[in-house]
Motif scaffolding. Structure first.
Motif, PDB file in Angstrom:
ATOM      1  N   ASN A 198     -11.963  -8.197   1.637  1.00  0.00           N
ATOM      2  CA  ASN A 198     -12.984  -7.458   0.892  1.00  0.00           C
ATOM      3  C   ASN A 198     -12.522  -6.076   0.446  1.00  0.00           C
ATOM      4  O   ASN A 198     -13.278  -5.346  -0.199  1.00  0.00           O
ATOM      5  N   LEU A 199     -11.282  -5.718   0.809  1.00  0.00           N
ATOM      6  CA  LEU A 199     -10.758  -4.396   0.476  1.00  0.00           C
ATOM      7  C   LEU A 199     -10.162  -4.402  -0.927  1.00  0.00           C
ATOM      8  O   LEU A 199      -9.265  -5.191  -1.239  1.00  0.00           O
ATOM      9  N   GLY A 249       0.789  -1.223   0.000  1.00  0.00           N
ATOM     10  CA  GLY A 249       0.000   0.000   0.000  1.00  0.00           C
ATOM     11  C   GLY A 249       0.818   1.268   0.000  1.00  0.00           C
ATOM     12  O   GLY A 249       0.280   2.354   0.237  1.00  0.00           O
ATOM     13  N   MET A 250       2.122   1.162  -0.284  1.00  0.00           N
ATOM     14  CA  MET A 250       2.960   2.354  -0.353  1.00  0.00           C
ATOM     15  C   MET A 250       2.954   2.974  -1.745  1.00  0.00           C
ATOM     16  O   MET A 250       3.411   4.099  -1.936  1.00  0.00           O
ATOM     17  N   ASP A 251       2.477   2.220  -2.724  1.00  0.00           N
ATOM     18  CA  ASP A 251       2.368   2.694  -4.101  1.00  0.00           C
ATOM     19  C   ASP A 251       1.139   2.023  -4.701  1.00  0.00           C
ATOM     20  O   ASP A 251       0.638   1.025  -4.170  1.00  0.00           O
ATOM     21  N   GLN A 252       0.640   2.555  -5.785  1.00  0.00           N
ATOM     22  CA  GLN A 252      -0.506   1.963  -6.451  1.00  0.00           C
ATOM     23  C   GLN A 252      -0.137   1.592  -7.878  1.00  0.00           C
ATOM     24  O   GLN A 252       0.673   2.257  -8.530  1.00  0.00           O
ATOM     25  N   ALA A 253      -0.753   0.521  -8.355  1.00  0.00           N
ATOM     26  CA  ALA A 253      -0.473   0.028  -9.695  1.00  0.00           C
ATOM     27  C   ALA A 253      -1.041   0.975 -10.747  1.00  0.00           C
ATOM     28  O   ALA A 253      -2.024   1.684 -10.509  1.00  0.00           O
ATOM     29  N   ARG A 272      -2.043   0.144   5.794  1.00  0.00           N
ATOM     30  CA  ARG A 272      -0.634   0.063   6.198  1.00  0.00           C
ATOM     31  C   ARG A 272      -0.500   0.058   7.715  1.00  0.00           C
ATOM     32  O   ARG A 272       0.336  -0.659   8.272  1.00  0.00           O
ATOM     33  N   ARG A 273      -1.310   0.859   8.367  1.00  0.00           N
ATOM     34  CA  ARG A 273      -1.221   0.992   9.823  1.00  0.00           C
ATOM     35  C   ARG A 273      -1.608  -0.298  10.537  1.00  0.00           C
ATOM     36  O   ARG A 273      -0.970  -0.697  11.520  1.00  0.00           O
ATOM     37  N   GLU A 275      -6.268   7.482  -0.365  1.00  0.00           N
ATOM     38  CA  GLU A 275      -5.087   7.541   0.499  1.00  0.00           C
ATOM     39  C   GLU A 275      -5.432   7.235   1.956  1.00  0.00           C
ATOM     40  O   GLU A 275      -4.643   6.612   2.669  1.00  0.00           O
ATOM     41  N   GLY A 276      -6.618   7.640   2.392  1.00  0.00           N
ATOM     42  CA  GLY A 276      -7.029   7.347   3.765  1.00  0.00           C
ATOM     43  C   GLY A 276      -7.166   5.855   4.001  1.00  0.00           C
ATOM     44  O   GLY A 276      -6.712   5.330   5.034  1.00  0.00           O
ATOM     45  N   ALA A 277      -7.783   5.151   3.063  1.00  0.00           N
ATOM     46  CA  ALA A 277      -7.946   3.702   3.196  1.00  0.00           C
ATOM     47  C   ALA A 277      -6.594   2.991   3.144  1.00  0.00           C
ATOM     48  O   ALA A 277      -6.354   2.028   3.883  1.00  0.00           O
TER      49      ALA A 277
END
Length: 235
Positions: free
Chosen positions: A70-71, A57-61, A85-86, A78-80
């Motif tokens: 289900n995510l 989740g540090m970069d997106q394809a 990541r958290r 960015e919030g999701a």
């Protein structure tokens, strides 16, 4: 086979470098399962770090689909991604990334503050063999000790998945084996997924599955019927 943790479908990543388009990933399909230890093996430039960053989740394809339960991570804002990541992902890097003005304990406790179901920092220091170095700063620790603190920090938030980018790359053999044993034990004792990316073919001997990457593709995936103990790995 355990339950599915994460599924990547046709993951592509392009970077624009001036007038040149760099194709870092060219259509990667990969499934990760609960509680497995996976090694992603490939030379520099094969796309393994890019894949790790997208999974984490540090970069997106640029194209493709990425599912964590289900995510739908490929559609996440960015919030999701920050919440993902958290809560779900622990990261370990080659160069530790410890806060220099915090002690070993404080570096670990820092990640506990953002976790939903954290592990105890003092228990983790015990597990990584650094109880007597609890109040030392990073500059007072060896490279192997700093990496063990970094592992404890990654484990402290009790993630579902640990993503490790060349975790032994800066260590001697003895320290490297200690680090690999900690990762293997976390996988086995907590039934968490551990993904290690490396160019070191010897480390692949301890994996349940080995993902071979080449030129932005997955070349092949092999299963180890009898993964080696970290103590049997040498380089």
């Amino acid at each position: 086979m355990s339950g599915t943790l994460l599924t990547a479908k046709n993951i592509q990543k392009r970077y624009q470098m001036g007038e040149v388009t760099v194709h870092a990933l060219k259509g990667v399909d990969l499934t990760l399962y609960d509680g497995e230890l996976v090694v992603v093996l490939g030379p520099s430039g094969s796309g393994k770090s890019t894949l790790l960053n997208i999974i984490g989740g540090m970069d997106q394809a640029s194209e493709g689909e990425l599912y964590y339960g289900n995510l739908r991570l490929h559609e996440a804002d960015e919030g999701a991604l920050t919440r993902y990541r958290r809560s779900e992902v622990g990261f370990i890097f080659q160069f530790y990334n410890l806060m220099p003005n915090l002690t070993a304990y404080e570096n670990i406790a820092l990640s506990v503050q953002i976790a939903r179901d954290p592990l105890d920092p003092d228990e983790l220091l015990e597990q990584v063999g650094l109880r007597d170095r609890r109040d030392h700063f990073p500059s007072q620790l060896s490279g192997g000790e700093q990496q063990r603190v970094a592992i404890a920090r990654g484990l402290a938030k009790n993630p579902s998945m640990m993503l490790c980018d060349e975790p032994t790359g800066s260590l001697d053999l003895s320290s490297g084996i200690q680090v690999l044993k900690l990762l293997r034990d976390f996988c086995l004792n907590y039934r968490k997924t551990v993904v290690i990316i490396t160019h070191n073919t010897e480390i692949s001997r301890m994996a349940e599955r080995v993902v071979y990457m080449k030129d932005g593709y997955i070349d092949r995936i092999e299963r180890n019927a009898c993964p080696a103990a970290p103590e049997k790995v040498s380089w």
